[in-house]
Write a protein that holds these residues in place. Structure first.
Motif, short mmCIF file in Angstrom:
data_model
loop_
_atom_site.label_atom_id
_atom_site.label_comp_id
_atom_site.label_asym_id
_atom_site.label_seq_id
_atom_site.Cartn_x
_atom_site.Cartn_y
_atom_site.Cartn_z
N ALA A 331 0.84 -1.20 0.00
CA ALA A 331 0.00 0.00 0.00
C ALA A 331 0.87 1.24 0.00
CB ALA A 331 -0.92 -0.01 1.21
N TYR A 332 1.87 1.28 0.91
CA TYR A 332 2.76 2.45 0.92
C TYR A 332 3.55 2.53 -0.37
CZ TYR A 332 1.66 3.78 5.65
OH TYR A 332 1.00 4.23 6.76
N SER A 333 3.92 1.37 -0.92
CA SER A 333 4.64 1.41 -2.19
C SER A 333 3.73 1.98 -3.28
CB SER A 333 5.17 0.02 -2.53
OG SER A 333 4.58 -0.47 -3.70
N SER A 334 2.42 1.68 -3.20
CA SER A 334 1.53 2.23 -4.23
C SER A 334 1.41 3.74 -4.06
CB SER A 334 0.15 1.57 -4.15
OG SER A 334 -0.72 2.31 -3.35
N ILE A 335 1.53 4.22 -2.82
CA ILE A 335 1.54 5.68 -2.60
C ILE A 335 2.77 6.28 -3.29
CG2 ILE A 335 1.78 7.46 -0.85
CD1 ILE A 335 0.22 5.60 1.04
N ALA A 336 3.93 5.63 -3.07
CA ALA A 336 5.16 6.13 -3.70
C ALA A 336 5.02 6.14 -5.22
CB ALA A 336 6.34 5.27 -3.28
N HIS A 337 4.38 5.07 -5.77
CA HIS A 337 4.22 5.01 -7.23
C HIS A 337 3.32 6.13 -7.73
CE1 HIS A 337 6.42 1.45 -8.41
NE2 HIS A 337 6.08 0.93 -7.26
N ALA A 338 2.30 6.51 -6.91
CA ALA A 338 1.47 7.66 -7.30
C ALA A 338 2.34 8.89 -7.44
CB ALA A 338 0.37 7.89 -6.27
N GLY A 339 3.31 9.03 -6.52
CA GLY A 339 4.23 10.17 -6.61
C GLY A 339 5.03 10.15 -7.90
N PHE A 340 5.50 8.95 -8.32
CA PHE A 340 6.27 8.86 -9.56
C PHE A 340 5.42 9.28 -10.76
CE2 PHE A 340 8.58 5.30 -7.18
CZ PHE A 340 9.52 6.19 -6.69
N VAL A 341 4.13 8.88 -10.74
CA VAL A 341 3.28 9.28 -11.87
C VAL A 341 3.06 10.79 -11.86
CG1 VAL A 341 1.07 8.91 -13.01
CG2 VAL A 341 2.16 7.03 -11.80
N PHE A 342 3.01 11.38 -10.65
CA PHE A 342 2.84 12.84 -10.58
C PHE A 342 3.98 13.58 -11.26
CE2 PHE A 342 -0.51 12.81 -7.21
CZ PHE A 342 -1.34 13.72 -7.84
N THR A 343 5.20 12.99 -11.26
CA THR A 343 6.30 13.67 -11.96
C THR A 343 6.00 13.78 -13.45
OG1 THR A 343 7.49 11.62 -12.30
CG2 THR A 343 8.07 12.89 -10.35
N ALA A 344 5.21 12.82 -13.98
CA ALA A 344 4.82 12.93 -15.39
C ALA A 344 3.73 13.97 -15.56
CB ALA A 344 4.34 11.58 -15.90
N VAL A 345 2.87 14.14 -14.53
CA VAL A 345 1.80 15.13 -14.64
C VAL A 345 2.39 16.54 -14.68
CG1 VAL A 345 -0.23 16.10 -13.51
CG2 VAL A 345 0.14 13.63 -13.48
N ILE A 346 3.41 16.79 -13.85
CA ILE A 346 3.94 18.16 -13.82
C ILE A 346 4.73 18.48 -15.08
CG2 ILE A 346 4.00 18.35 -11.32
CD1 ILE A 346 6.87 17.68 -11.34
N ALA A 347 5.10 17.45 -15.85
CA ALA A 347 5.85 17.73 -17.08
C ALA A 347 4.98 18.46 -18.10
CB ALA A 347 6.38 16.44 -17.68
N THR A 348 3.67 18.25 -18.05
CA THR A 348 2.70 18.87 -18.97
C THR A 348 3.12 18.82 -20.43
OG1 THR A 348 3.60 21.09 -18.71
CG2 THR A 348 1.76 20.48 -17.29
N ASN A 349 3.77 17.76 -20.84
CA ASN A 349 4.04 17.60 -22.28
C ASN A 349 3.48 16.25 -22.72
OD1 ASN A 349 5.87 15.88 -21.09
ND2 ASN A 349 7.61 17.22 -21.46
N ASP A 350 3.47 16.03 -24.02
CA ASP A 350 2.91 14.78 -24.54
C ASP A 350 3.65 13.57 -24.01
OD1 ASP A 350 0.93 15.97 -25.82
OD2 ASP A 350 1.68 15.66 -27.87
N ARG A 351 4.97 13.73 -23.84
CA ARG A 351 5.74 12.61 -23.31
C ARG A 351 5.29 12.27 -21.90
NH1 ARG A 351 12.13 12.63 -23.56
NH2 ARG A 351 12.03 10.61 -22.55
N GLY A 352 4.95 13.30 -21.14
CA GLY A 352 4.48 13.06 -19.79
C GLY A 352 3.17 12.29 -19.79
N ILE A 353 2.25 12.70 -20.66
CA ILE A 353 0.94 12.04 -20.68
C ILE A 353 1.08 10.59 -21.12
CG2 ILE A 353 -1.34 12.07 -21.73
CD1 ILE A 353 -0.99 15.12 -21.98
N SER A 354 1.83 10.36 -22.22
CA SER A 354 1.97 8.98 -22.68
C SER A 354 2.78 8.17 -21.66
CB SER A 354 2.63 8.93 -24.06
OG SER A 354 3.93 9.45 -23.99
N GLY A 355 3.75 8.84 -21.02
CA GLY A 355 4.53 8.14 -20.01
C GLY A 355 3.66 7.73 -18.83
N ALA A 356 2.78 8.63 -18.39
CA ALA A 356 1.89 8.29 -17.27
C ALA A 356 0.99 7.13 -17.65
CB ALA A 356 1.05 9.51 -16.89
N LEU A 357 0.47 7.14 -18.89
CA LEU A 357 -0.39 6.03 -19.32
C LEU A 357 0.38 4.72 -19.30
CD1 LEU A 357 -2.41 7.55 -22.28
CD2 LEU A 357 -3.20 7.02 -19.99
N PHE A 358 1.61 4.75 -19.84
CA PHE A 358 2.43 3.53 -19.86
C PHE A 358 2.72 3.07 -18.44
CE2 PHE A 358 6.56 1.40 -19.91
CZ PHE A 358 6.34 0.43 -20.87
#
Lengths: 513, 166
Positions: A331-358
């Protein structure tokens, strides 16, 4: 005022309709076909040994799987259409039909189907009713899908509530377990609390822009395009509250309090489903809202989201280290993973969006397998989920230990697994956008996180005399299949990642105003 | 220009709601308090009618009077809470009074501040009729309307799952 009948095109929400219809069919079939588990074998506390795991109740999971298959087919059909004609909105601008929503829907359908397979075996072994379980899973996947393609904040809210209510019940599905009931209660109360934040956010956004619609005429996108940026404080405040509401669903710090309890108390197949599906749905809404609709306001919301990302990665990783229970640790690891996906959200570029999906697709496939292993080792009431209960797993079940190793290495982000590629993609997107320091924090968090994944591995391979009770896996063909599929996906996507990434890149086009 | 009869009805409702609201907090019988609350909420619904907001008035009746009060009464009946005179004062009167007073003050200030003394004349054109809301629900908001039915169905199934006897 004369009533103007709306133009109704169903292709955008056809997958959701298929799932809702399947849920109704499952309930009907449950009532009229086959025996209820209790009338089937009243004298047994647990499943009959030797009887085929499918029993005489194969029709319900089969029906549910057909529903998911139909949803995938209809989503692919919608993909063909938007590929030919471009992204559109339907239902008076309530539904966005675009590549992004189609990609998310297909991924969600896969998660749902895996949950059905695991859930069937889990429930039959514990003599629990299946019809309602499958119906709730189907409804919640329908809600998640709707969330991905919603183009109106009201629809987003209703979709959020639909999948949340189904999940609250699924968490407490095994009513004989007290910790399950406690988890469901906590999840429900905190979830209701966060929903009010989301609702207040919608009210403020409506107050600021005069619309809850994202794309349509007079919607938020056109409002932002025509209004000078001077007086948008109310909109920014509303957006902040929306981030709070969605941050709760994706388990971001500081809205993560429910996660360990809910993950621990829920039946493991449900936990895997929550970790995979609820995160994907929440991030789908966040990506559409922040990276597309509120893109012009990115300088206002980005500091907040960067803060959430950094705190989530660090706190999730550090707290995971001190956990003794493997479900709490994941569960805590899934919290950490949410944080990793957030780094793609703050990128606000297409690579970030496709990266978050992947990232979310691969993480989901891995975590479903990990929780499937926890389910087969946990025993009837899932009491054997402490890290020490995995002592000597390699000696007892070498293959299972090997697969768990692979999944843990993927969660840690070690090369030749999908987790490594996923981290590379989201961190790459953040570096491209100029947020190298956030990536450095992410790398440090990954290093901390590696510690507890390795801790499980060490315990697993340790052979010592003090093993009180050897780990015993109770698996049927369905669990074996799901675990094998998850391991295969983790390995194959770690070696040949480009097809899925290309698909995700192709999917990053959105409905416009 | 406000009609005289409107003013008469308003002050009559004001008196009725004021008295019943006071009785809600002073009555020593829980069921009586709940019934006084019904009177207060019905008065609020009547105020909405006076403001030509018929739809909001009916929602007030259906949701607050019809659902929430009934839920409270059922809750009292099913949990064997002390019905009748009794022991349900928890010595939080001062805190409750301060909270309610603060809420009243803030709300009043916001409303007075927002409208800045401007007068709105009520007519059929400014009133929101149920018909126009119905038109919107079944045209541009038809999808949320349908999604709500799915949401309620999921909640219903969930309630059955949780409440079922083993």
């Amino acid at each position: 005022m004369d009533f103007v009948a709306p133009k109704i095109a169903l292709s955008g929400i056809a997958p959701e309709i298929a799932l809702a219809a399947t849920a109704l069919l499952v309930l009907l079939a449950d009532a009229f076909i086959g025996d209820r588990p209790r009338t089937l074998r009243p004298e047994h506390g647990s499943a009959r040994p030797g009887s085929g795991i499918l029993g005489n109740r194969w029709h319900l999971p089969l029906l549910s799987l057909i529903g998911f298959g139909a949803a995938v087919y209809l989503a692919l059909d919608a993909w063909d259409r938007v590929d030919a004609t471009g992204a559109t909105t339907q239902f008076s601008g309530m539904i966005a039909v675009d590549g992004f929503s189609v990609f998310v829907k297909i991924t969600l359908a896969v998660f749902g189907a895996l949950t059905i397979l695991l859930g069937h075996e889990y429930l039959v072994r514990r003599d629990l009713e299946e019809g309602e379980f499958f119906a709730l899973v189907l409804f919640s996947v329908a809600g998640m899908m709707l969330m991905a393609s919603s183009a109106d904040l009201i629809v987003t809210f209703l979709a959020l509530e639909t999948f949340s209510i189904a999940l609250y019940v699924l968490v407490g599905y095994q009513r004989s377990r007290l910790d399950g009931q406690e988890a469901a209660m906590k999840y429900f109360l905190l979830g209701a609390f966060s929903s009010t934040f989301f609702l207040l956010g919608i009210a403020l956004v409506f107050g600021a822009t005069g619309s809850t619609n994202l794309y349509g005429e007079g919607g938020i996108t056109s409002f932002l395009a025509t209004t000078p940026a001077a007086d948008l404080s109310l909109l920014v405040l509303g957006a902040g509250l929306l981030i709070v509401g969605l941050g709760f669903k994706v388990a971001a710090v500081p809205f993560h309090m429910w996660t360990p309890d809910a993950y621990q108390g829920a039946p493991s197949p449900v936990t895997g489903f929550m970790a995979a599906g609820s995160k994907l749905a929440g991030f789908a809404a966040l990506l559409r809202l922040l990276d597309v609709v509120l893109f012009p306001l990115r300088w206002d919301w980005r500091p907040l989201v960067i803060g959430i990302a950094v705190v989530t990665m660090i706190v999730g990783s550090i707290l995971a280290v001190v956990q003794d229970d493997i479900k709490r640790m994941l569960a805590y690891s899934s919290i950490a993973h949410a944080g990793f996906v957030f780094t793609a959200v703050i990128a606000t570029n297409d690579r970030g969006i496709s990266g978050a999906l992947f990232y979310l697709a691969t993480y989901g496939l891995t975590i479903v397998g990990a929780f499937a292993i926890v389910a087969v080792l946990g025993g009837p009431e899932e009491r054997r989920t402490r890290v020490n209960d995995f002592r000597g797993l390699f000696a007892a079940h070498p293959l299972l230990a090997g697969i768990l190793t692979l999944l843990m290495l993927s969660l840690a982000g070690v090369p030749i697994t999908s987790g490594f590629v996923a981290k590379l993609v989201v961190f790459g997107a953040a570096v491209e956008a100029g947020y190298t320091w956030v990536v450095v924090v992410g790398a440090i968090a990954s290093a901390i996180a590696a510690f507890f994944y390795l801790r499980i591995l060490v315990v697993m391979y340790m052979v010592d005399a003090e093993v009180a009770e050897e780990p015993k896996a109770v698996m049927g063909p369905l669990s074996i299949g799901v675990i094998g599929l998850s391991a295969a996906a983790t390995l194959v996507l770690g070696l040949f990642w480009s097809p899925l990434i290309e698909l995700a890149e192709k999917a990053t086009f959105f409905a416009g105003p | 220009m406000v009609d005289t009869w409107q003013l008469v009805v308003f002050w009559a409702l004001f008196a009725m709601m004021g008295v019943s609201a006071l009785r809600v907090v002073t009555s020593s019988n829980v069921v009586h308090a709940a019934l006084y609350l019904v009177v207060t909420l019905m008065g609020a619904a009547a105020l909405y009618v006076l403001l030509l907001a018929e739809f909001v008035a009916w929602v007030q009746v259906l949701v607050y009077v019809g659902a929430i009060i009934v839920l409270m009464l059922f809750g009292l009946m099913l949990t064997r809470a002390p019905i009748g005179k009794g022991m349900f004062d928890n010595d939080q009167r001062l805190v409750a009074a301060v909270t309610a007073g603060a809420l009243f003050g803030v709300t009043t200030w916001i409303i007075v501040d927002a409208f800045e003394g401007q007068k709105i004349t009520l007519s059929k054109a400014t009133g929101i009729r149920a018909e126009s809301i119905g038109d919107v629900i079944f045209s541009s908001f038809v999808l949320p309307f349908e999604v709500i039915s799915m949401l309620l169905l999921a909640a219903l199934i969930g309630a059955v799952v949780i409440a079922r006897r083993d």
